[in-house]
Design a protein around this motif. Structure first.
Motif, PDB file in Angstrom:
ATOM      1  N   ASP A   1      -8.017   0.635 -10.180  1.00 47.80           N
ATOM      2  CA  ASP A   1      -8.663  -0.409 -10.973  1.00 47.80           C
ATOM      3  C   ASP A   1      -7.986  -0.649 -12.322  1.00 47.80           C
ATOM      4  OD1 ASP A   1     -10.448  -0.817  -8.961  1.00 47.80           O
ATOM      5  OD2 ASP A   1     -12.087   0.298  -9.899  1.00 47.80           O
ATOM      6  N   SER A   2      -7.044   0.199 -12.721  1.00 48.92           N
ATOM      7  CA  SER A   2      -6.323  -0.024 -13.974  1.00 48.92           C
ATOM      8  C   SER A   2      -5.182  -1.024 -13.805  1.00 48.92           C
ATOM      9  CB  SER A   2      -5.786   1.298 -14.530  1.00 48.92           C
ATOM     10  OG  SER A   2      -4.731   1.795 -13.718  1.00 48.92           O
TER      11      SER A   2
ATOM     12  N   ALA B   1       0.796  -5.428 -11.883  1.00 50.33           N
ATOM     13  CA  ALA B   1       1.674  -4.275 -11.692  1.00 50.33           C
ATOM     14  C   ALA B   1       1.526  -3.329 -12.877  1.00 50.33           C
ATOM     15  CB  ALA B   1       3.127  -4.726 -11.546  1.00 50.33           C
ATOM     16  N   ARG B   2       1.947  -2.115 -12.666  1.00 52.26           N
ATOM     17  CA  ARG B   2       1.909  -1.124 -13.734  1.00 52.26           C
ATOM     18  C   ARG B   2       3.079  -0.170 -13.560  1.00 52.26           C
ATOM     19  NH1 ARG B   2      -3.213   2.705 -15.645  1.00 52.26           N
ATOM     20  NH2 ARG B   2      -1.988   3.859 -17.159  1.00 52.26           N
ATOM     21  N   GLU B   3       3.695   0.157 -14.692  1.00 50.30           N
ATOM     22  CA  GLU B   3       4.845   1.059 -14.675  1.00 50.30           C
ATOM     23  C   GLU B   3       4.415   2.519 -14.752  1.00 50.30           C
ATOM     24  OE1 GLU B   3       8.304  -0.292 -17.262  1.00 50.30           O
ATOM     25  OE2 GLU B   3       6.599  -1.352 -18.136  1.00 50.30           O
TER      26      GLU B   3
ATOM     27  N   SER C   1      -7.459   6.554  -6.943  1.00 50.74           N
ATOM     28  CA  SER C   1      -6.258   6.531  -7.773  1.00 50.74           C
ATOM     29  C   SER C   1      -5.014   6.317  -6.908  1.00 50.74           C
ATOM     30  CB  SER C   1      -6.109   7.836  -8.556  1.00 50.74           C
ATOM     31  OG  SER C   1      -7.118   7.915  -9.551  1.00 50.74           O
ATOM     32  N   VAL C   2      -3.991   5.752  -7.524  1.00 50.55           N
ATOM     33  CA  VAL C   2      -2.728   5.508  -6.850  1.00 50.55           C
ATOM     34  C   VAL C   2      -1.881   6.770  -6.924  1.00 50.55           C
ATOM     35  CG1 VAL C   2      -0.625   4.115  -6.825  1.00 50.55           C
ATOM     36  CG2 VAL C   2      -2.819   3.065  -7.436  1.00 50.55           C
ATOM     37  N   ALA C   3      -1.314   7.153  -5.784  1.00 53.36           N
ATOM     38  CA  ALA C   3      -0.420   8.304  -5.737  1.00 53.36           C
ATOM     39  C   ALA C   3       0.873   7.896  -5.051  1.00 53.36           C
ATOM     40  CB  ALA C   3      -1.079   9.468  -5.000  1.00 53.36           C
TER      41      ALA C   3
END
Ligand code: FES
Length: 116
Positions: free
Chosen positions: A14-15, A21-23, A110-112
């Protein structure tokens, strides 16, 4: 540089804006490895942040990898475009080449990456 083999939990799904996208930086076998995660609807993908054209990062602004409509990945340097699903360049100076994908999964929201 090969992708990380160890499972690394990055941040909550959710972030990441949808689409967006997120680095992140993860431990690679040869040192820190810059990556980015793309979210678009139910699709979450992760790639090494290195354009196959010149080997430089794709983005100039933090966490900015998609076109204005969130449909494709765009390299800020020369405008190469890449599919979100497969990282394949379909336009620009590296057409036919691909971003390097990472194994990505969701762990308790969470993304892993890695872990395969
Ligand atoms: S460095 Fe990415 S298109 Fe040239």
């Amino acid at each position: 540089m090969p992708p990380p083999e160890a499972l690394t939990v990055l941040f909550p799904l959710d972030s990441i804006p949808d689409p967006g996208a997120r680095e992140a930086v993860v431990d690679g076998p040869d040192g820190p490895l810059a990556i980015f995660v793309v979210r678009r609807g139910p699709t979450v993908r992760a790639f090494v942040n290195q354009c196959p054209h010149l080997g430089v990062p794709l983005n100039w602004k933090p966490d900015t990898f998609l076109d204005s409509q969130g449909r494709i990945i765009v390299c800020a340097m020369h405008g190469a475009t890449f599919g979100i699903d497969d990282g394949l360049c379909d336009g620009g100076p590296c057409k036919g080449r691909s971003l390097r994908p990472l194994a990505v999964s969701l762990r308790n929201g969470s993304v892993a990456v890695g872990g395969t």
